[in-house]
Motif scaffolding. Structure first.
Motif, PDB file in Angstrom:
ATOM      1  N   CYS A 369       0.839  -1.196   0.000  1.00 37.61           N
ATOM      2  CA  CYS A 369       0.000   0.000   0.000  1.00 37.61           C
ATOM      3  C   CYS A 369       0.872   1.243   0.000  1.00 37.61           C
ATOM      4  CB  CYS A 369      -0.927   0.011   1.221  1.00 37.61           C
ATOM      5  SG  CYS A 369      -0.032  -0.011   2.799  1.00 37.61           S
ATOM      6  N   SER A 370       0.313   2.354  -0.429  1.00 37.10           N
ATOM      7  CA  SER A 370       1.061   3.612  -0.488  1.00 37.10           C
ATOM      8  C   SER A 370       0.708   4.549   0.665  1.00 37.10           C
ATOM      9  CB  SER A 370       0.787   4.317  -1.828  1.00 37.10           C
ATOM     10  OG  SER A 370      -0.601   4.551  -1.982  1.00 37.10           O
ATOM     11  N   ASP A 371      -0.060   4.066   1.654  1.00 32.57           N
ATOM     12  CA  ASP A 371      -0.447   4.906   2.787  1.00 32.57           C
ATOM     13  C   ASP A 371       0.757   5.228   3.655  1.00 32.57           C
ATOM     14  OD1 ASP A 371      -3.020   4.572   1.867  1.00 32.57           O
ATOM     15  OD2 ASP A 371      -3.446   2.894   3.211  1.00 32.57           O
ATOM     16  N   ARG A 372       0.695   6.390   4.285  1.00 27.58           N
ATOM     17  CA  ARG A 372       1.729   6.745   5.254  1.00 27.58           C
ATOM     18  C   ARG A 372       1.387   6.076   6.580  1.00 27.58           C
ATOM     19  NH1 ARG A 372       5.440  10.515   4.228  1.00 27.58           N
ATOM     20  NH2 ARG A 372       5.264  11.764   2.328  1.00 27.58           N
ATOM     21  N   ILE A 373       2.358   5.379   7.129  1.00 28.74           N
ATOM     22  CA  ILE A 373       2.129   4.664   8.384  1.00 28.74           C
ATOM     23  C   ILE A 373       3.124   5.172   9.409  1.00 28.74           C
ATOM     24  CG2 ILE A 373       2.032   2.401   9.500  1.00 28.74           C
ATOM     25  CD1 ILE A 373       1.505   1.172   6.801  1.00 28.74           C
ATOM     26  N   GLY A 374       2.621   5.580  10.551  1.00 30.87           N
ATOM     27  CA  GLY A 374       3.486   6.079  11.612  1.00 30.87           C
ATOM     28  C   GLY A 374       4.261   4.968  12.286  1.00 30.87           C
ATOM     29  N   ARG A 375       5.131   5.330  13.198  1.00 26.51           N
ATOM     30  CA  ARG A 375       5.951   4.338  13.876  1.00 26.51           C
ATOM     31  C   ARG A 375       5.128   3.441  14.790  1.00 26.51           C
ATOM     32  NH1 ARG A 375      11.157   4.540  13.011  1.00 26.51           N
ATOM     33  NH2 ARG A 375      12.122   6.418  12.153  1.00 26.51           N
ATOM     34  N   LYS A 376       3.961   3.933  15.219  1.00 25.38           N
ATOM     35  CA  LYS A 376       3.104   3.118  16.078  1.00 25.38           C
ATOM     36  C   LYS A 376       1.755   2.937  15.401  1.00 25.38           C
ATOM     37  CE  LYS A 376       5.336   4.483  20.404  1.00 25.38           C
ATOM     38  NZ  LYS A 376       5.133   5.052  21.773  1.00 25.38           N
ATOM     39  N   PRO A 377       1.708   2.038  14.436  1.00 26.15           N
ATOM     40  CA  PRO A 377       0.460   1.848  13.702  1.00 26.15           C
ATOM     41  C   PRO A 377      -0.564   1.070  14.526  1.00 26.15           C
ATOM     42  CG  PRO A 377       2.081   0.250  12.991  1.00 26.15           C
ATOM     43  CD  PRO A 377       2.768   1.133  13.982  1.00 26.15           C
ATOM     44  N   MET A 388      -3.952 -13.191   2.935  1.00 19.71           N
ATOM     45  CA  MET A 388      -3.357 -14.252   2.106  1.00 19.71           C
ATOM     46  C   MET A 388      -1.941 -14.604   2.546  1.00 19.71           C
ATOM     47  SD  MET A 388      -4.613 -12.816  -1.611  1.00 19.71           S
ATOM     48  CE  MET A 388      -3.642 -14.018  -2.533  1.00 19.71           C
ATOM     49  N   GLY A 389      -1.411 -13.884   3.551  1.00 14.26           N
ATOM     50  CA  GLY A 389      -0.069 -14.144   4.030  1.00 14.26           C
ATOM     51  C   GLY A 389       1.021 -13.540   3.165  1.00 14.26           C
ATOM     52  N   ARG A 390       0.652 -12.584   2.312  1.00 19.52           N
ATOM     53  CA  ARG A 390       1.629 -11.968   1.420  1.00 19.52           C
ATOM     54  C   ARG A 390       2.069 -10.583   1.879  1.00 19.52           C
ATOM     55  NH1 ARG A 390      -0.164 -12.130  -4.627  1.00 19.52           N
ATOM     56  NH2 ARG A 390       1.994 -11.360  -4.776  1.00 19.52           N
ATOM     57  N   CYS A 391       1.629 -10.169   3.044  1.00 17.47           N
ATOM     58  CA  CYS A 391       2.027  -8.877   3.613  1.00 17.47           C
ATOM     59  C   CYS A 391       2.112  -9.024   5.127  1.00 17.47           C
ATOM     60  CB  CYS A 391       1.009  -7.801   3.241  1.00 17.47           C
ATOM     61  SG  CYS A 391       1.369  -6.179   3.974  1.00 17.47           S
ATOM     62  N   LEU A 392       3.169  -8.467   5.707  1.00 16.29           N
ATOM     63  CA  LEU A 392       3.334  -8.540   7.159  1.00 16.29           C
ATOM     64  C   LEU A 392       2.332  -7.661   7.904  1.00 16.29           C
ATOM     65  CD1 LEU A 392       7.243  -8.507   7.355  1.00 16.29           C
ATOM     66  CD2 LEU A 392       5.707 -10.442   7.769  1.00 16.29           C
ATOM     67  N   SER A 393       1.638  -6.804   7.178  1.00 15.38           N
ATOM     68  CA  SER A 393       0.545  -5.982   7.708  1.00 15.38           C
ATOM     69  C   SER A 393       0.951  -5.101   8.891  1.00 15.38           C
ATOM     70  CB  SER A 393      -0.618  -6.903   8.107  1.00 15.38           C
ATOM     71  OG  SER A 393      -1.774  -6.154   8.397  1.00 15.38           O
ATOM     72  N   PRO A 394       1.883  -4.178   8.658  1.00 20.24           N
ATOM     73  CA  PRO A 394       2.229  -3.254   9.744  1.00 20.24           C
ATOM     74  C   PRO A 394       1.100  -2.279  10.063  1.00 20.24           C
ATOM     75  CG  PRO A 394       3.305  -2.590   7.713  1.00 20.24           C
ATOM     76  CD  PRO A 394       2.669  -3.913   7.449  1.00 20.24           C
ATOM     77  N   CYS A 395       0.178  -2.104   9.124  1.00 22.25           N
ATOM     78  CA  CYS A 395      -0.882  -1.113   9.328  1.00 22.25           C
ATOM     79  C   CYS A 395      -1.779  -1.443  10.514  1.00 22.25           C
ATOM     80  CB  CYS A 395      -1.729  -0.970   8.064  1.00 22.25           C
ATOM     81  SG  CYS A 395      -2.461  -2.523   7.513  1.00 22.25           S
ATOM     82  N   ASP A 396      -1.965  -2.729  10.836  1.00 21.49           N
ATOM     83  CA  ASP A 396      -2.836  -3.092  11.964  1.00 21.49           C
ATOM     84  C   ASP A 396      -2.041  -3.602  13.161  1.00 21.49           C
ATOM     85  OD1 ASP A 396      -1.978  -5.520  11.021  1.00 21.49           O
ATOM     86  OD2 ASP A 396      -3.961  -6.475  11.093  1.00 21.49           O
ATOM     87  N   GLY A 397      -0.698  -3.395  13.099  1.00 21.30           N
ATOM     88  CA  GLY A 397       0.132  -3.789  14.224  1.00 21.30           C
ATOM     89  C   GLY A 397       0.442  -5.266  14.297  1.00 21.30           C
ATOM     90  N   SER A 398       0.306  -5.988  13.171  1.00 22.51           N
ATOM     91  CA  SER A 398       0.545  -7.432  13.194  1.00 22.51           C
ATOM     92  C   SER A 398       2.026  -7.782  13.271  1.00 22.51           C
ATOM     93  CB  SER A 398      -0.052  -8.082  11.934  1.00 22.51           C
ATOM     94  OG  SER A 398      -1.452  -7.935  11.912  1.00 22.51           O
ATOM     95  N   VAL A 399       2.901  -6.845  13.003  1.00 21.17           N
ATOM     96  CA  VAL A 399       4.332  -7.106  13.019  1.00 21.17           C
ATOM     97  C   VAL A 399       5.030  -5.971  13.754  1.00 21.17           C
ATOM     98  CG1 VAL A 399       4.729  -5.928  10.812  1.00 21.17           C
ATOM     99  CG2 VAL A 399       6.341  -7.682  11.563  1.00 21.17           C
ATOM    100  N   ASP A 400       6.073  -6.328  14.478  1.00 28.37           N
ATOM    101  CA  ASP A 400       6.821  -5.280  15.185  1.00 28.37           C
ATOM    102  C   ASP A 400       7.877  -4.695  14.259  1.00 28.37           C
ATOM    103  OD1 ASP A 400       9.617  -6.653  15.789  1.00 28.37           O
ATOM    104  OD2 ASP A 400       8.043  -8.141  16.177  1.00 28.37           O
ATOM    105  N   GLU A 401       8.376  -3.542  14.641  1.00 23.18           N
ATOM    106  CA  GLU A 401       9.303  -2.789  13.796  1.00 23.18           C
ATOM    107  C   GLU A 401      10.589  -3.550  13.526  1.00 23.18           C
ATOM    108  OE1 GLU A 401      11.115   1.771  13.539  1.00 23.18           O
ATOM    109  OE2 GLU A 401       9.798   1.172  15.198  1.00 23.18           O
ATOM    110  N   ALA A 402      11.112  -4.271  14.538  1.00 27.94           N
ATOM    111  CA  ALA A 402      12.376  -4.996  14.365  1.00 27.94           C
ATOM    112  C   ALA A 402      12.233  -6.137  13.362  1.00 27.94           C
ATOM    113  CB  ALA A 402      12.844  -5.537  15.709  1.00 27.94           C
ATOM    114  N   THR A 403      11.132  -6.868  13.435  1.00 30.94           N
ATOM    115  CA  THR A 403      10.915  -7.980  12.499  1.00 30.94           C
ATOM    116  C   THR A 403      10.772  -7.461  11.077  1.00 30.94           C
ATOM    117  OG1 THR A 403       9.815  -9.262  14.227  1.00 30.94           O
ATOM    118  CG2 THR A 403       9.427  -9.945  11.949  1.00 30.94           C
TER     119      THR A 403
END
Length: 595
Positions: A369-377, A388-403
């Motif tokens: 996606c082209s959305d701007r996502i802050g450091r604490k999404p 589908m498992g093709r995106c780590l999905s930082p937008c909903d907090g599914s992945v931490d920044e280090a990973t």
């Protein structure tokens, strides 16, 4: 000197100059017209020569003849014996090809070889020269069959067989499938063709070799536009009456190349149209062929001539960009910015860039996606790709920044140094699809992988050179002199040839001092177009190059993408060589053409 005498001298000088510029007069050329009889149609397939016949002529006068039977050391097939009249008994005791060929080559030395269906006769001679370990002389070759097809109409002869042409030109010898008789008939055909073409303004060997009826008399009358151009490497520009550039080209010999547009070696209809419009030709002499190639690219990009099809719009390129932001992503962009991001490219087409992008997304689950996502999404519903498992999905907090950062580091390493992760992942996917006989889907992934590997290899090679503030290299050319090029940030900044007897070090110092000033810039191709830098790279990587100085570190990663190119290039070449069952135009058979 009186004015009349001056005019006479000037006239003689102009006449002499025009002959030099137009080529070698036919009346001064010694031709060796040759014909062979053989046991079959392919030397590689085991066929042998049974007879060699040749006639040497100049200015319409016969200078000598050569004839010998040749022992083929094999049985002559019955149908060949009936055709030629050469029997096994006749060749018994005749010299073998090991003796006959050297004698013929001595007879033909220094001449222009002529034959009817020349690829056949010359092909046999070259084959046996190679078998004997003999260097093949640098004969120029003229094919009367090929020339006749350009000149003779149905009204003149029903076809371009030797027998038909001999009859049309009232040859004094009737071809009978004996080598010397057929060579004599070919001499008459050659003279008949030359006489007919002389009325069309064809008077030199160069014009005879390149004649085509598709070039009109009006085009031939413009050959004076080539006068004054040097026999040297450079760039030529065709211009119309308003001095607009119509076409830009390059050649190792400006005068010969430009002259060919008016004497028929250039038969593309588009070029014929261009020549019809042209009113002048400018030549820019260059020190080296590489400088000419680079100048050609720059002039095409500057003038965008309507008759050039390639290199007109170097600015129309695409890059794959790995952004620098809290949650980096891949995107398709048109230009490189000074933003500390990583770029792959340039791609000459958007389609190729999209294939490469798909290969990377297939391997690395970074966000698309082209959305701007802050450091604490957080607080956003995951997209379909996440489900589908093709995106780590930082937008909903599914992945931490280090990973996420660890995946991005792997992606960056793949772009810049080691493509193995993409190669292995997509190869595994292709293997699984092929096992399930899902070949079309496997083909899609194959094309994506090829686009990525080519782009990564190109970027790594270009970046390695453009990082260097200066590279100076030299190579000894065929004339014994050294060609020197100064390359700065991937851009050709100066070119020259060290004069014979000059101080090499002093010349290089002067050349560097006079070279174009080139500043660095962001991106894999900062100071020149990708096409220019690739031409420079090909020269730098050619045999015989000596690096004089290297400012910076010119290296490519050992585990880079270039090592994967051979496989994809071989696959692509194999695909290009295939001929669909319903398209037989690309297929041909090898046989001895009918005479």
């Amino acid at each position: 000197m009186t004015s009349s005498a001056a005019r006479e001298t000037s006239s003689r000088w102009e006449s002499q100059r025009s002959f030099d510029e137009l080529g070698r007069p036919l009346r001064d050329i010694t031709f060796c017209v040759v014909d062979l009889e053989t046991t079959g149609g392919s030397a590689e397939g085991g066929s042998m020569i049974t007879e060699i016949g040749a006639v040497k002529v100049r200015g319409g006068e016969v200078l000598g003849e050569f004839q010998t039977l040749v022992d083929p050391r094999t049985e002559i097939p019955a149908f060949i014996a009936v055709l030629t009249g050469i029997s096994n008994a006749m060749v018994a005791g005749a010299p073998p090809i090991e003796s006959a060929l050297p004698s013929f080559l001595e007879f033909a030395a220094g001449t222009v070889l002529v034959a009817h269906n020349a690829p056949f006769d010359v092909g046999f001679l070259r084959y046996f020269a190679e078998q004997q370990g003999r260097a093949w002389p640098r004969f120029e070759v003229l094919d009367t069959a090929k020339l006749a097809r350009r000149v003779i109409t149905r009204d003149d002869a029903p076809n371009c067989k030797l027998s038909s042409l001999a009859k049309a030109f009232k040859s004094g010898t009737t071809p009978n499938h004996r080598a010397l008789s057929d060579a004599r008939a070919t001499v008459d055909v050659l003279h008949g063709l030359m006489e007919r073409l002389g009325g069309l303004g064809v008077h030199t060997l160069e014009e005879l070799q390149t004649f085509s009826s598709r070039v009109t008399p009006a085009q031939r009358r413009k050959r004076h536009l080539a006068e004054g151009l040097p026999h040297a490497p450079g760039v030529y520009l065709f211009r119309d009456e308003r001095q607009r550039v119509l076409y830009v080209g390059t050649s190792r010999d400006l005068r010969s190349r430009v002259r060919s547009y008016f004497t028929a070696s250039e038969t593309r209809s588009r070029m014929g149209e261009m020549v019809g419009i042209a009113s002048s030709v400018d030549g820019i002499e260059c020190a080296t062929p590489l400088e000419a190639e680079v100048r050609e690219l720059r002039l095409i990009a500057e003038h965008k001539p309507r008759y050039n099809r390639r290199s007109r719009f170097p600015e129309r390129v695409h890059f794959v960009k790995l952004t620098r932001e809290p949650w980096p992503r891949l995107s398709l962009v048109r230009r490189v910015l000074d933003d500390d991001a990583d770029y792959l490219g340039p791609f000459s087409s958007k389609k190729a860039a999209e294939k490469c992008l798909a290969a990377l997304h297939d391997t690395f689950p970074v966000r698309q996606c082209s959305d701007r996502i802050g450091r604490k999404p957080g607080g956003t519903s995951p997209c379909v790709l996440a489900e589908m498992g093709r995106c780590l999905s930082p937008c909903d907090g599914s992945v931490d920044e280090a990973t996420y950062a660890a995946v991005v580091r792997q992606l960056r390493d793949t772009l810049l140094r080691r493509p193995d992760e993409v190669v292995e992942a997509i190869n595994a996917k292709m293997a699984a699809l092929a096992a399930d006989e899902r070949f079309e889907e496997a083909g899609v992934h194959r094309d994506r992988l090829a686009a990525f590997v080519r782009a990564a290899a190109r970027t790594q090679r270009l970046s390695a050179l453009t990082r260097c503030p200066e590279v100076v290299a030299a190579r000894r050319e065929d004339d014994g002199r050294w060609a020197v090029h100064v390359v700065r940030h991937g851009r050709l900044a100066a070119a020259g040839v060290i004069p014979s007897g000059a101080d090499a070090n002093g010349y290089v110092v002067t050349l560097r001092a006079s070279a174009e000033t080139v500043g660095g810039a962001p991106g894999p191709v900062p100071a020149a177009t990708a096409e220019e830098t690739e031409k420079v790279l090909r020269w730098l990587e050619s045999p015989g190059i000596r690096l004089v100085t290297v400012d910076g570190e010119w290296t490519c990663p050992v585990g880079g993408a270039t090592r994967h190119l051979a496989v994809h290039d071989a696959v692509n070449q194999s695909r290009l060589s295939l001929v669909p069952f319903d398209d037989r135009r690309g297929l041909s058979t090898v046989h001895r053409p009918a005479r």
